[in-house]
Design a protein around this motif. Sequence first.
Motif, PDB file in Angstrom:
ATOM      1  N   LYS A   1      -3.638 -19.688 -19.520  1.00  0.00           N
ATOM      2  CA  LYS A   1      -2.354 -19.469 -20.191  1.00  0.00           C
ATOM      3  C   LYS A   1      -2.325 -18.006 -20.643  1.00  0.00           C
ATOM      4  CE  LYS A   1      -1.791 -24.260 -21.713  1.00  0.00           C
ATOM      5  NZ  LYS A   1      -1.501 -25.188 -22.842  1.00  0.00           N
TER       6      LYS A   1
ATOM      7  N   GLU B   1       0.323 -16.433 -23.237  1.00  0.00           N
ATOM      8  CA  GLU B   1       0.013 -16.795 -24.617  1.00  0.00           C
ATOM      9  C   GLU B   1      -1.280 -16.127 -25.075  1.00  0.00           C
ATOM     10  OE1 GLU B   1      -0.257 -20.834 -27.392  1.00  0.00           O
ATOM     11  OE2 GLU B   1       0.155 -21.010 -25.237  1.00  0.00           O
TER      12      GLU B   1
ATOM     13  N   LYS C   1      -0.795 -12.668 -26.620  1.00  0.00           N
ATOM     14  CA  LYS C   1      -0.343 -12.721 -28.013  1.00  0.00           C
ATOM     15  C   LYS C   1      -1.510 -13.069 -28.940  1.00  0.00           C
ATOM     16  CE  LYS C   1       4.287 -14.255 -26.634  1.00  0.00           C
ATOM     17  NZ  LYS C   1       5.274 -15.371 -26.684  1.00  0.00           N
TER      18      LYS C   1
END
Length: 272
Positions: free
Chosen positions: A163, A166, A169
């Motif tokens: 992922k 994500e 971040k």
Amino acid sequence: MSTLDAKKIEEAEALIGQTDSAANEYAKAGMYFKAATAYRIAKSFDKRKDCLLKAIDCYENNKSWFHAAKSYEQIILLAKETDKLSEVEDYANRACCLYQQHGSPEAAAAALDKAAKMTESKHPDLALGFYKRALAVVLIGDSTHQASEFASKVSRILVRLKKYEEATKALKKEISLNLQTKSYGQVGRLVVALILVQLTLEDYVDAKKTFKKWGNRCDPQEVNTLQNLLKAFDDEDPELATKMLASPFIRHMDWSTHFYLKMCHYQKEIVK
């Protein structure tokens, strides 16, 4: 059934029979908890769980939030013993809520951490949720150092699950937390990881921005490798990129392999 098992079941049943005459809800909860312990020794798992749930009801009726939460943790351990990890999520979240209600955020985060470690191997998505919630819990308590530890666990699982959006971040959050705690030694490697993830996403522009913003936090070897890696992508030079990706400090990063292989594949695509 062994003699010991039979004796413990008899002991548990006797305790349950005494609950109606208990002085109060707290005392009744204690009886159910002792009965659950006896059932554990007798390996009577369903009855053990039933007693723990009844103990929790009594503790909650008595507003003994901490003891209720500890009892949920016992059910979580039971789920592990009986290989019913899918049940862990509900009970771990309930334990967390009760610990927070009691005013014990450290215990809440610890319960989530245990649940995450228990499920991470077979259910990484589940573990990810636990680590995210633990991170949120400790941030409420302004425990930045502990938050950075949970942020690291979140980042690693996100990369493992591929992922990557994500993960970028999460890594930025982790960098920020480490800067707040002045853990500068960690920041350089995190910058390397972030740039690798961004390049995995083929986001060369953001990778350059990251290097410009935080490259000064890297040591000379990291700076040299990142400069050459970015140059390789800019020049579409797969040989240089592969050489940089093979740098010992990158290959020895404990979770870099997940995007290393994808990036090598991307370099092969450039050649075509």
